[in-house]
Scaffold this motif. Structure first.
Motif, PDB file in Angstrom:
ATOM      1  N   TRP A 300      -5.051  40.103 -13.244  1.00 59.99           N
ATOM      2  CA  TRP A 300      -5.067  41.553 -13.010  1.00 59.99           C
ATOM      3  C   TRP A 300      -4.433  42.285 -14.196  1.00 59.99           C
ATOM      4  O   TRP A 300      -3.525  43.089 -14.023  1.00 59.99           O
ATOM      5  N   PRO A 301      -4.908  42.031 -15.416  1.00 63.72           N
ATOM      6  CA  PRO A 301      -4.247  42.644 -16.583  1.00 63.72           C
ATOM      7  C   PRO A 301      -4.282  44.165 -16.549  1.00 63.72           C
ATOM      8  O   PRO A 301      -3.406  44.816 -17.130  1.00 63.72           O
ATOM      9  N   GLU A 302      -5.264  44.726 -15.868  1.00 64.21           N
ATOM     10  CA  GLU A 302      -5.378  46.169 -15.794  1.00 64.21           C
ATOM     11  C   GLU A 302      -4.236  46.797 -14.995  1.00 64.21           C
ATOM     12  O   GLU A 302      -3.989  48.015 -15.084  1.00 64.21           O
ATOM     13  N   GLU A 303      -3.489  45.981 -14.225  1.00 62.49           N
ATOM     14  CA  GLU A 303      -2.381  46.493 -13.429  1.00 62.49           C
ATOM     15  C   GLU A 303      -1.018  46.206 -14.060  1.00 62.49           C
ATOM     16  O   GLU A 303       0.001  46.622 -13.528  1.00 62.49           O
ATOM     17  N   VAL A 304      -1.019  45.464 -15.146  1.00 59.42           N
ATOM     18  CA  VAL A 304       0.256  45.093 -15.786  1.00 59.42           C
ATOM     19  C   VAL A 304       0.720  46.195 -16.732  1.00 59.42           C
ATOM     20  O   VAL A 304      -0.072  46.716 -17.511  1.00 59.42           O
TER      21      VAL A 304
END
Length: 304
Positions: A300-304
């Motif tokens: 979930w890199p978009e949430e990091v």
């Protein structure tokens, strides 16, 4: 469609205890599966085993019971390259699951994009001969090149004795590589011996290599504790897993492996498996990296 389970098949443990170890907020079970249900998602004709049913509903009930926030659902070999059961689990997760697919060279771009939209973020290459038939390495390399364009990674499953033979292929892959279960080390051999040392060297020399420190129930020679015995079983796995966690804290993942396919001898209590975690990740910082920071960065890199 009715399926008859493989003789001697062990069904998953239906009454897991509540873990004593409190998982950090946002923890991810980064390796689990769904089987069928066979009446809705038939098992592959070429499968090497026929499992029990293990549905998305049951997986997510276990997630909540254990205290995880999210899952990474890995395509089970009994479904071959038919990813429908895994993708269905993702689409009914409310964004709380990502997936690892199995694909063949013939997979179309539209199918890859549809799986990406559903939450698939990698493909699995299985080299355990008793579980799958051989796929030519040039085909796998072609697949890896195609999925790299989507930002996906490759999950590899192999046994420690086969790493020397597979080294050149693995190191040529153009993606992040995630190794299942530390490459299945032989715990009858020393932790400082040549075989496990080669796996550590593999990770040291190649910063794109990650490892799951999961499945002590598969790796252990000592096995689980006797009924009423110690709370943390599989003691012989601890030094190996702790070595990987402490040496590569930013490249490790952990998962239950529910519903524990093809397990022989005993079926683990998933609550006890969670209680294994603080013995291999011994500080809150290491636990958070293993269970939250690393899987979030990968899936979930978009949430990091």
């Amino acid at each position: 469609m009715a399926f008859e389970k493989t003789p001697g098949w062990l069904d998953w443990y239906a009454g897991p205890t509540k873990p004593r170890f409190k998982l950090p907020a946002g923890a991810v079970d980064a390796h689990c599966h769904v089987f069928g249900p066979g009446a809705e998602f038939p098992f592959a004709a070429e499968r090497k085993y026929t499992p029990c049913d293990a549905s998305k509903r049951q997986l997510y009930a276990l997630r909540d019971h254990l205290g995880f926030a999210r899952n990474v659902v890995v395509q089970a070999t009994c479904h071959g390259a038919d990813n429908r059961a895994m993708v269905d689990a993702l689409t009914h997760s409310n964004g709380r699951a990502r997936g690892i697919a199995t694909v063949r060279k013939s997979v179309g771009d539209a199918e890859l994009l549809a799986m990406h939209e559903a939450g698939v973020r990698g493909v699995r290459f299985n080299f355990v001969k008793r579980l799958v038939d051989f796929t030519p390495k040039d085909e796998l390399m072609e697949i890896a090149g195609r999925i790299a364009k989507l930002g996906w990674h490759v999950v590899i499953y192999f046994e420690a004795v086969d790493l020397p033979e597979l080294w050149d292929f693995f190191t040529a892959l153009p993606t992040i590589i995630v190794v299942d279960h530390m490459g299945r080390p032989d715990l009858g051999k020393p932790i400082d011996g040549e075989e496990f040392g080669l796996f550590v060297k593999f990770m040291e020399q190649h910063p794109n290599v990650w490892s799951k420190v999961s499945c002590p129930e598969r790796l252990s020679i000592a096995g689980p504790p006797a009924l009423g015995g110690e709370r943390h079983p599989y003691r012989d796995v601890i030094p190996f897993a702790r070595r990987i966690v402490e040496t590569f804290p930013d490249r490790v993942l952990w998962g239950t492996d529910w519903p524990h396919p093809n397990l022989k001898g005993h079926m683990p209590d998933d609550g006890l498996l969670v209680d294994f975690i603080p013995h291999i990740a011994t500080t809150p910082e290491l636990q958070r990296k293993l269970l939250v920071d690393n899987p979030m960065r990968l899936y979930w890199p978009e949430e990091v």
